[in-house]
Design a protein around this motif. Sequence first.
Motif, PDB file in Angstrom:
ATOM      1  N   GLU A 128      -7.093  33.105 -51.236  1.00  0.00           N
ATOM      2  CA  GLU A 128      -6.844  33.442 -52.094  1.00  0.00           C
ATOM      3  C   GLU A 128      -5.748  33.140 -52.122  1.00  0.00           C
ATOM      4  O   GLU A 128      -5.203  33.194 -53.691  1.00  0.00           O
ATOM      5  N   ALA A 129      -4.722  33.583 -50.937  1.00  0.00           N
ATOM      6  CA  ALA A 129      -3.030  32.784 -51.424  1.00  0.00           C
ATOM      7  C   ALA A 129      -3.293  31.360 -51.988  1.00  0.00           C
ATOM      8  O   ALA A 129      -1.721  31.411 -52.350  1.00  0.00           O
ATOM      9  N   GLY A 130      -3.595  30.893 -52.021  1.00  0.00           N
ATOM     10  CA  GLY A 130      -3.237  29.697 -52.540  1.00  0.00           C
ATOM     11  C   GLY A 130      -3.158  28.608 -51.912  1.00  0.00           C
ATOM     12  O   GLY A 130      -3.212  27.304 -51.939  1.00  0.00           O
ATOM     13  N   MET A 131      -3.470  28.420 -50.622  1.00  0.00           N
ATOM     14  CA  MET A 131      -3.279  27.762 -49.000  1.00  0.00           C
ATOM     15  C   MET A 131      -4.490  26.199 -48.983  1.00  0.00           C
ATOM     16  O   MET A 131      -4.317  25.763 -48.275  1.00  0.00           O
ATOM     17  N   GLY A 132      -5.433  26.833 -49.649  1.00  0.00           N
ATOM     18  CA  GLY A 132      -6.686  25.346 -50.067  1.00  0.00           C
ATOM     19  C   GLY A 132      -7.829  25.998 -50.066  1.00  0.00           C
ATOM     20  O   GLY A 132      -8.195  27.623 -50.080  1.00  0.00           O
ATOM     21  N   ALA A 133      -8.918  25.609 -48.680  1.00  0.00           N
ATOM     22  CA  ALA A 133     -10.208  25.615 -48.454  1.00  0.00           C
ATOM     23  C   ALA A 133     -10.494  26.059 -46.967  1.00  0.00           C
ATOM     24  O   ALA A 133     -10.181  25.534 -46.463  1.00  0.00           O
ATOM     25  N   SER A 134     -11.850  26.569 -46.824  1.00  0.00           N
ATOM     26  CA  SER A 134     -12.002  27.272 -46.198  1.00  0.00           C
ATOM     27  C   SER A 134     -13.192  26.758 -45.654  1.00  0.00           C
ATOM     28  O   SER A 134     -14.133  26.983 -46.891  1.00  0.00           O
ATOM     29  N   VAL A 135     -14.032  26.580 -44.822  1.00  0.00           N
ATOM     30  CA  VAL A 135     -15.455  26.869 -44.289  1.00  0.00           C
ATOM     31  C   VAL A 135     -15.722  28.067 -43.282  1.00  0.00           C
ATOM     32  O   VAL A 135     -15.407  28.170 -42.699  1.00  0.00           O
ATOM     33  N   VAL A 136     -16.253  29.587 -43.453  1.00  0.00           N
ATOM     34  CA  VAL A 136     -16.097  30.623 -43.044  1.00  0.00           C
ATOM     35  C   VAL A 136     -17.717  31.016 -43.198  1.00  0.00           C
ATOM     36  O   VAL A 136     -18.717  30.387 -43.633  1.00  0.00           O
ATOM     37  N   ASP A 137     -17.977  32.289 -42.762  1.00  0.00           N
ATOM     38  CA  ASP A 137     -19.182  32.871 -42.488  1.00  0.00           C
ATOM     39  C   ASP A 137     -19.411  33.609 -43.963  1.00  0.00           C
ATOM     40  O   ASP A 137     -18.741  34.348 -44.158  1.00  0.00           O
ATOM     41  N   PRO A 138     -20.491  34.106 -44.291  1.00  0.00           N
ATOM     42  CA  PRO A 138     -20.983  33.649 -46.204  1.00  0.00           C
ATOM     43  C   PRO A 138     -20.921  35.248 -45.461  1.00  0.00           C
ATOM     44  O   PRO A 138     -19.951  36.400 -47.022  1.00  0.00           O
ATOM     45  N   TYR A 139     -20.622  36.442 -44.454  1.00  0.00           N
ATOM     46  CA  TYR A 139     -20.539  38.008 -44.574  1.00  0.00           C
ATOM     47  C   TYR A 139     -18.948  37.935 -45.145  1.00  0.00           C
ATOM     48  O   TYR A 139     -18.758  39.106 -46.305  1.00  0.00           O
ATOM     49  N   SER A 140     -18.730  37.392 -44.474  1.00  0.00           N
ATOM     50  CA  SER A 140     -16.683  37.702 -45.108  1.00  0.00           C
ATOM     51  C   SER A 140     -16.426  37.023 -45.660  1.00  0.00           C
ATOM     52  O   SER A 140     -15.430  37.930 -47.293  1.00  0.00           O
ATOM     53  N   GLN A 172     -29.608  46.360 -42.816  1.00  0.00           N
ATOM     54  CA  GLN A 172     -30.361  45.282 -43.256  1.00  0.00           C
ATOM     55  C   GLN A 172     -30.425  44.735 -44.382  1.00  0.00           C
ATOM     56  O   GLN A 172     -30.607  43.888 -45.095  1.00  0.00           O
ATOM     57  N   LEU A 173     -30.922  46.193 -44.949  1.00  0.00           N
ATOM     58  CA  LEU A 173     -30.731  46.352 -46.435  1.00  0.00           C
ATOM     59  C   LEU A 173     -30.273  45.351 -47.318  1.00  0.00           C
ATOM     60  O   LEU A 173     -30.096  45.175 -48.525  1.00  0.00           O
ATOM     61  N   ALA A 174     -28.833  46.069 -46.859  1.00  0.00           N
ATOM     62  CA  ALA A 174     -27.487  45.831 -47.587  1.00  0.00           C
ATOM     63  C   ALA A 174     -27.377  44.513 -47.262  1.00  0.00           C
ATOM     64  O   ALA A 174     -26.887  43.720 -48.396  1.00  0.00           O
ATOM     65  N   LEU A 175     -27.461  43.522 -46.538  1.00  0.00           N
ATOM     66  CA  LEU A 175     -27.589  42.066 -46.289  1.00  0.00           C
ATOM     67  C   LEU A 175     -28.818  41.369 -47.106  1.00  0.00           C
ATOM     68  O   LEU A 175     -27.900  40.179 -47.772  1.00  0.00           O
ATOM     69  N   ALA A 176     -30.020  42.154 -46.960  1.00  0.00           N
ATOM     70  CA  ALA A 176     -30.868  41.619 -48.380  1.00  0.00           C
ATOM     71  C   ALA A 176     -30.456  41.832 -49.790  1.00  0.00           C
ATOM     72  O   ALA A 176     -30.532  40.790 -50.003  1.00  0.00           O
ATOM     73  N   ARG A 177     -29.575  42.639 -50.413  1.00  0.00           N
ATOM     74  CA  ARG A 177     -29.341  42.850 -51.590  1.00  0.00           C
ATOM     75  C   ARG A 177     -28.056  42.557 -51.493  1.00  0.00           C
ATOM     76  O   ARG A 177     -27.873  42.206 -52.942  1.00  0.00           O
ATOM     77  N   ARG A 178     -27.198  41.485 -50.874  1.00  0.00           N
ATOM     78  CA  ARG A 178     -26.013  40.490 -50.399  1.00  0.00           C
ATOM     79  C   ARG A 178     -26.555  39.649 -51.877  1.00  0.00           C
ATOM     80  O   ARG A 178     -27.278  39.043 -51.886  1.00  0.00           O
TER      81      ARG A 178
END
Length: 294
Positions: free
Chosen positions: A232-244, A288-294
């Motif tokens: 977000e600060a503009g330092m590039g790209a990354s591969v992360v978990d989908p929840y973060s 579980q429900l909250a993640l399903a609605r994500r």
Amino acid sequence: MTLRQLEILRAVIRGQTTLAAAKLLAMSQPAVSNAIRQMELQLSFPLFERINNRLYPTDAARIIHEESEPLFAMHAALRERVQDLRESKVSRLRILSTPPLGHGVLPQVLAGFSRRHPQLRTFFDVRDLDEVTRGVESGQADLGFGLNLGAQPALEVEELQQSRMVCVFRSDHPLARREVVTPADLPARGFIALDAGTRMGAAVRGAFQAARQPFHFSVEVRYCNTACVLVEAGMGASVVDPYSAAFAGRPHLMVRPFEPAIPCTAWAFWSARRPLAEIGRRLVREVQLALARR
């Protein structure tokens, strides 16, 4: 004196007759009269003066009554606690989570859950996965949440959601034009890597190796949330978990699928030695429900 004897004494003082006390206690009148006589014999002093078919407590009986009232308050509290346990309404729930779920979906779920269960006291902390599993195994926590949980013989586990890791970058990044991001698309400079000592960091390196691409990075971090902050600060790209990525709350952060796919599964878990209370199971279902609605 037993608690039952004190209860009879209390009822007679309140009702002033053995008949009234018997109705209060759902006993027979002779049983109440006999209990009073037994108490007086046991104590070797009278508890009541009998005037015109009414029983008036002696000073000694009043003192015993006053001194015993805290016992009845404690007993009433214990009955309520037992009823709560019978109805699975535990008053305390201790939760540990890793950052991806602990800084995202869990606070959102807990906010509504606490409003619906106002008597529930929740203890909540965010730690790394090894600390979370140790805390749950030792009984420090009732319930744990984490990603990519390995074999845990001392834990009962429940899968919350199967997903996959994603690529994140700012909306003004060149990758914004791509529908899917591969290792070949990620430049050596401007790539934010996850710590090689973590499960997800090792998985990302394995994906580069499977794609026969060299693995280079300009910054290495331990947590996916930290990577999102730097992106977000503009330092590039990354591969992360989908929840973060999904719960980062950063308007300029863009998310794309990453290939080759890196599985990322969210889990809830608790000690195999103790069954999870119903209130904990309800929370797991809501997550579980909250993640399903994500």
